[in-house]
Design a protein around this motif. Structure first.
Motif, PDB file in Angstrom:
ATOM      1  N   TYR A 106       4.809   2.657  -3.509  1.00  0.00           N
ATOM      2  CA  TYR A 106       4.655   2.993  -4.924  1.00  0.00           C
ATOM      3  C   TYR A 106       3.935   4.327  -5.027  1.00  0.00           C
ATOM      4  CZ  TYR A 106      -0.272   2.028  -4.458  1.00  0.00           C
ATOM      5  OH  TYR A 106      -1.580   2.086  -4.075  1.00  0.00           O
ATOM      6  N   ARG A 107       3.949   4.896  -6.215  1.00  0.00           N
ATOM      7  CA  ARG A 107       3.078   6.030  -6.500  1.00  0.00           C
ATOM      8  C   ARG A 107       2.084   5.586  -7.543  1.00  0.00           C
ATOM      9  NH1 ARG A 107       4.200  11.660  -7.606  1.00  0.00           N
ATOM     10  NH2 ARG A 107       1.992  11.412  -7.168  1.00  0.00           N
ATOM     11  N   SER A 108       0.797   5.830  -7.280  1.00  0.00           N
ATOM     12  CA  SER A 108      -0.214   5.380  -8.249  1.00  0.00           C
ATOM     13  C   SER A 108      -0.290   6.358  -9.405  1.00  0.00           C
ATOM     14  CB  SER A 108      -1.573   5.245  -7.573  1.00  0.00           C
ATOM     15  OG  SER A 108      -2.038   6.506  -7.159  1.00  0.00           O
ATOM     16  N   ASN A 137       0.783  -1.236   0.000  1.00  0.00           N
ATOM     17  CA  ASN A 137       0.000   0.000   0.000  1.00  0.00           C
ATOM     18  C   ASN A 137       0.811   1.281   0.000  1.00  0.00           C
ATOM     19  OD1 ASN A 137      -2.841  -0.860   0.126  1.00  0.00           O
ATOM     20  ND2 ASN A 137      -2.087  -1.994   1.898  1.00  0.00           N
ATOM     21  N   GLY A 138       2.108   1.181   0.279  1.00  0.00           N
ATOM     22  CA  GLY A 138       2.876   2.408   0.419  1.00  0.00           C
ATOM     23  C   GLY A 138       4.103   2.519  -0.458  1.00  0.00           C
ATOM     24  N   ILE A 157     -11.370  18.006  -2.143  1.00  0.00           N
ATOM     25  CA  ILE A 157     -10.152  17.530  -1.487  1.00  0.00           C
ATOM     26  C   ILE A 157      -8.945  18.287  -2.023  1.00  0.00           C
ATOM     27  CG2 ILE A 157      -8.642  15.517  -1.164  1.00  0.00           C
ATOM     28  CD1 ILE A 157     -11.199  13.796  -1.401  1.00  0.00           C
ATOM     29  N   ALA A 209       3.001   7.814   2.978  1.00  0.00           N
ATOM     30  CA  ALA A 209       4.355   7.269   3.084  1.00  0.00           C
ATOM     31  C   ALA A 209       4.942   7.051   1.694  1.00  0.00           C
ATOM     32  CB  ALA A 209       4.340   5.953   3.866  1.00  0.00           C
ATOM     33  N   GLY A 210       4.092   6.627   0.758  1.00  0.00           N
ATOM     34  CA  GLY A 210       4.535   6.384  -0.608  1.00  0.00           C
ATOM     35  C   GLY A 210       4.507   7.624  -1.487  1.00  0.00           C
ATOM     36  N   GLU A 211       4.226   8.786  -0.880  1.00  0.00           N
ATOM     37  CA  GLU A 211       4.188  10.071  -1.598  1.00  0.00           C
ATOM     38  C   GLU A 211       3.202  10.006  -2.766  1.00  0.00           C
ATOM     39  OE1 GLU A 211       8.276  11.158  -2.420  1.00  0.00           O
ATOM     40  OE2 GLU A 211       8.727  11.337  -0.282  1.00  0.00           O
ATOM     41  N   ASP A 212       2.073   9.369  -2.499  1.00  0.00           N
ATOM     42  CA  ASP A 212       1.061   9.081  -3.514  1.00  0.00           C
ATOM     43  C   ASP A 212      -0.167   9.944  -3.234  1.00  0.00           C
ATOM     44  OD1 ASP A 212      -0.750   7.969  -5.257  1.00  0.00           O
ATOM     45  OD2 ASP A 212      -0.878   6.035  -4.219  1.00  0.00           O
ATOM     46  N   ALA A 213      -0.530  10.792  -4.192  1.00  0.00           N
ATOM     47  CA  ALA A 213      -1.703  11.677  -4.032  1.00  0.00           C
ATOM     48  C   ALA A 213      -2.987  10.881  -4.257  1.00  0.00           C
ATOM     49  CB  ALA A 213      -1.615  12.845  -5.005  1.00  0.00           C
ATOM     50  N   ASN A 214      -3.168   9.857  -3.447  1.00  0.00           N
ATOM     51  CA  ASN A 214      -4.277   8.920  -3.642  1.00  0.00           C
ATOM     52  C   ASN A 214      -5.519   9.453  -2.942  1.00  0.00           C
ATOM     53  OD1 ASN A 214      -5.986   6.648  -3.645  1.00  0.00           O
ATOM     54  ND2 ASN A 214      -4.227   5.293  -3.812  1.00  0.00           N
ATOM     55  N   TRP A 215      -6.165  10.418  -3.565  1.00  0.00           N
ATOM     56  CA  TRP A 215      -7.313  11.063  -2.918  1.00  0.00           C
ATOM     57  C   TRP A 215      -8.508  10.126  -2.835  1.00  0.00           C
ATOM     58  CZ3 TRP A 215     -11.511  11.365  -6.061  1.00  0.00           C
ATOM     59  CH2 TRP A 215     -11.272  11.296  -7.436  1.00  0.00           C
ATOM     60  N   LEU A 218       4.088  16.444  -1.637  1.00  0.00           N
ATOM     61  CA  LEU A 218       4.139  15.118  -1.003  1.00  0.00           C
ATOM     62  C   LEU A 218       5.571  14.652  -0.772  1.00  0.00           C
ATOM     63  CD1 LEU A 218       1.153  13.378  -2.787  1.00  0.00           C
ATOM     64  CD2 LEU A 218       1.301  14.052  -0.388  1.00  0.00           C
ATOM     65  N   LEU A 244       2.348   5.828   7.882  1.00  0.00           N
ATOM     66  CA  LEU A 244       2.504   4.447   8.370  1.00  0.00           C
ATOM     67  C   LEU A 244       3.542   3.764   7.477  1.00  0.00           C
ATOM     68  CD1 LEU A 244       1.702   1.962  10.069  1.00  0.00           C
ATOM     69  CD2 LEU A 244      -0.233   1.629   8.517  1.00  0.00           C
ATOM     70  N   THR A 287      -0.433   4.895   4.514  1.00  0.00           N
ATOM     71  CA  THR A 287       0.577   4.257   3.667  1.00  0.00           C
ATOM     72  C   THR A 287       0.712   4.997   2.338  1.00  0.00           C
ATOM     73  OG1 THR A 287      -1.132   2.650   3.000  1.00  0.00           O
ATOM     74  CG2 THR A 287       0.448   1.931   4.663  1.00  0.00           C
ATOM     75  N   ALA A 288      -0.395   5.563   1.843  1.00  0.00           N
ATOM     76  CA  ALA A 288      -0.306   6.337   0.601  1.00  0.00           C
ATOM     77  C   ALA A 288       0.617   7.541   0.787  1.00  0.00           C
ATOM     78  CB  ALA A 288      -1.696   6.796   0.154  1.00  0.00           C
ATOM     79  N   VAL A 292      -4.725   5.551   3.897  1.00  0.00           N
ATOM     80  CA  VAL A 292      -4.296   6.933   3.687  1.00  0.00           C
ATOM     81  C   VAL A 292      -2.850   7.096   4.159  1.00  0.00           C
ATOM     82  CG1 VAL A 292      -4.647   9.328   4.410  1.00  0.00           C
ATOM     83  CG2 VAL A 292      -6.627   7.897   3.842  1.00  0.00           C
ATOM     84  N   ALA A 327       2.927  16.717  -6.309  1.00  0.00           N
ATOM     85  CA  ALA A 327       4.056  15.798  -6.127  1.00  0.00           C
ATOM     86  C   ALA A 327       5.137  16.450  -5.275  1.00  0.00           C
ATOM     87  CB  ALA A 327       4.610  15.388  -7.497  1.00  0.00           C
TER      88      ALA A 327
END
Lengths: 408, 408
Positions: free
Chosen positions: A406-408, A403-404, B344, B317-323, B370, B395, B314-315, B312, B367
């Motif tokens: 990667y970047r989606s 879950n963490g 958001i 943590a992964g620098e992922d703008a997973n809204w 994040l 996380l 872990t996203a 959220v 980006a």
């Protein structure tokens, strides 16, 4: 299925066909992948349907569509899209669901409201209408598929396909219940799981089928958690074709109704456990049994407080009999609990009783139990007769990586 | 402090002495370690006290002791033990707290009920009475210590010592508030934090001090979360020696009361943020601001649903703008929300509005935001005027390693 297969995976079982149910899978191409991602289930005329959907306040348009269709109680088809959940896509998402239902209805000669639609995958990207329509058309012309193919085609981050079956006698007629499910993260109680579908050849009125599914859901999908997170798309649907030919069941008192309810509950429980076994990063399957609570509901909430605690879940991952964290999770549940009556077991070993550690308990069987992959935590509150069992998995580096990392 | 220093750590600030407060730290030896683990704070006669304690239903005997002592409103000493929380230890644990208070009271010539006791560390092992008594005696004879030493001595898994200060004018008198705190895991809302202590030379009646602390707590410690877990020992105490010599404050209308309340709130907020910055495994400090909710309470609950979501966290943590995961967390909060009014932001960039993604939003600033270590997530519900900000951390694998990669 890009992640390694869960170490808790079980082989896909041999599942019998259900009379009145015809499966097809095709590659619509919701993602650039080499796998089927659209499943079409055709259902004979006269099929009853029941369902439970997410309690999210931000449900997908598919969930809203199914809720409306459920009020009619009948079904002729189910379309499941994998790779795109179509959630949070506004009017364009709603239009996509309508297009999918219309195309299937046209092909089958039924009403769009007879077509159930479920989608799973990324949030926020509208389901591409032309892709979906072409996929449905291809599925209408596709050869019949088996349960294993359908279970694989509805999957996303799942690491193994999931199915279960049970039978029941209704009078002299043996009926069968088969279920398939997908889900491995964003799993939490108070709703269904991600996407689960049950099919039976029993003949049962929609209201009775709904009552059976509600009861089964409360004891299965509502009692599992992977990460406490709740999807916007969670849907469990049960379809009864009636093709077995017995006198239709229309009340809970009818002969055979209990047997069918039990079979449905067994399939739901098996499917729920499979989802936990595919919990993201899971290495341990954990059953938390709470007894002695003031009520069954209180027991379930305490069980979920334990099952959702990151500190408990990481302790189990570390094979650590850290019962202090269980005490913590009981204490934070906000439910009636008295510290000095609390007893805690790991496996068959009582490690704490009457609010203190059991002096000199044998650590060897506890350590051996925790080294296994099926972990049992028992909590007795000493207050009443309420009881519940909930199921979860451990929290590991694997969850973080999935879950963490990667970047989606 | 066996774990690497948090990348979000800040230097310990220069904190002034507080008139009427004398610190000492010693090594009682609660664990086989080379560090001080018992802190004694002596307080001048006339010191007022207020406090908030865990809402756990399984509190430690220290918490029960403090709750009883708080009803009297006065304090002469505080003893903090690190390395053993003494929680879930039954009658033996209660006896240990009584022994600690008695030994300090004897040394200081006060009542045991004037002595506040807090302990932190492993659950389920009674605090060793002889060790604790000897530690208190040694501390009574020890030289005066500074705030940095005390902040270090109350720590357990913390990776850096934490303190903050603020000042206020009461009439012509400048008063000072200093706080120290420990905590990095098992941090959740609806309670204080782990162990936090505030000291001021202001003169303020206990009931007014309690009101100020309650208000500050609601906006600080009650708005942070690391893992949603709630300790059995969490305690925040505020001591006011009155040594500054101004006319004592006894009502919220008194001149200077607002200024003192603001200083207390500032110190609580600074301390709360420091706990999040030391969140186990944290690499990002996350502020979640919720606006447009039906009420402030609803905004806070939605904020905490986001801040507690493993998906959220872990996203981020992964620098992922997973809204999409933010939508999910809003949806599961159980609070009023309308999907099609939801907006958001990440940093200053709106990524979703009116229930759909903002088409073509500029991903570059998102980006860049994040990649930083101070992350801002903004959610507007479009329903009302309710607002709240809560704080959490990401996380990461570090959390799993700290909590799961060992057997205790």
């Amino acid at each position: 299925m890009s992640h390694p297969r869960s170490p808790l995976a079980t082989p896909f079982p041999a599942l019998p066909p259900i009379a009145g149910v015809r499966l097809a899978t095709v590659r619509a191409g919701y993602k650039p992948w080499e796998r089927d991602d659209l499943t079409l289930v055709r259902l004979d005329e006269g099929t009853s349907v029941a369902g439970v959907t997410t309690r999210s306040r931000c449900p997908s348009p598919e969930v809203e569509w199914c809720r409306a269709a459920l009020t009619l109680g009948r079904a002729r088809a189910l379309v499941v899209n994998a790779g795109n959940s179509n959630a949070f896509t506004g009017a364009r998402g709603r239009a996509a669901v309508e297009a999918v239902a219309a195309r299937a209805a046209q092909g089958l000669g039924c009403q769009p409201s007879d077509v159930f639609v479920a989608s799973t995958g990324v949030i926020g990207v509208p389901l591409p209408i032309a892709t979906a329509e072409a996929g449905v058309s291809a599925a209408l012309a596709a050869p019949e598929a088996d349960w294993a193919a359908a279970a694989a085609a509805i999957s996303t981050t799942d690491t193994f396909p999931k199915g279960a079956a049970a039978t029941a006698m209704i009078g002299d007629t043996r009926v069968t219940v088969v279920g398939i499910i997908k889900g491995s993260g964003m799993i939490a109680p108070d709703m269904a799981t991600m996407l689960g579908f049950l099919f039976t050849d029993a003949a049962v009125a929609p209201a009775l089928l709904q009552a059976m599914l509600d009861r089964a859901n409360a004891r299965s999908f509502a009692c599992i958690t992977v990460d406490g997170d709740t999807s916007t798309s969670d849907t469990v649907l049960a379809f009864a074709t009636g093709a077995a030919g017995h006198t239709p069941l229309d009340s809970a008192d009818a002969a055979g109704a209990d047997a069918l309810a039990a079979a449905i509950e067994q399939v739901c429980l098996d499917l729920a456990h499979l989802v936990v076994r595919d919990g993201e990063g899971a290495t341990k399957f954990i059953a938390v049994s709470v007894t002695g609570a003031e009520s069954d509901g209180s027991a379930r909430r305490i069980g979920l407080s334990i099952a959702n605690s990151p500190l408990v879940k990481t302790a189990i991952a570390g094979e650590d009999a850290n019962w202090g964290r269980v005490v913590m999770a009981v204490g934070k549940a906000g439910e009636p609990a008295e510290r000095d009556r609390l007893a805690i077991r790991f496996g068959d070993t009582q490690v704490a009783a009457e609010g203190v550690a059991v002096e000199g308990y044998d650590e060897a069987p506890v350590a051996a139990h925790l080294r296994g992959s099926d972990i049992r935590i028992g909590v007795d509150l000493g207050l009443g007769e309420g009881r519940a069992t909930v199921w979860t998995c451990d929290l590991t580096h694997g969850y973080i990586s999935i879950n963490g990392d990667y970047r989606s």
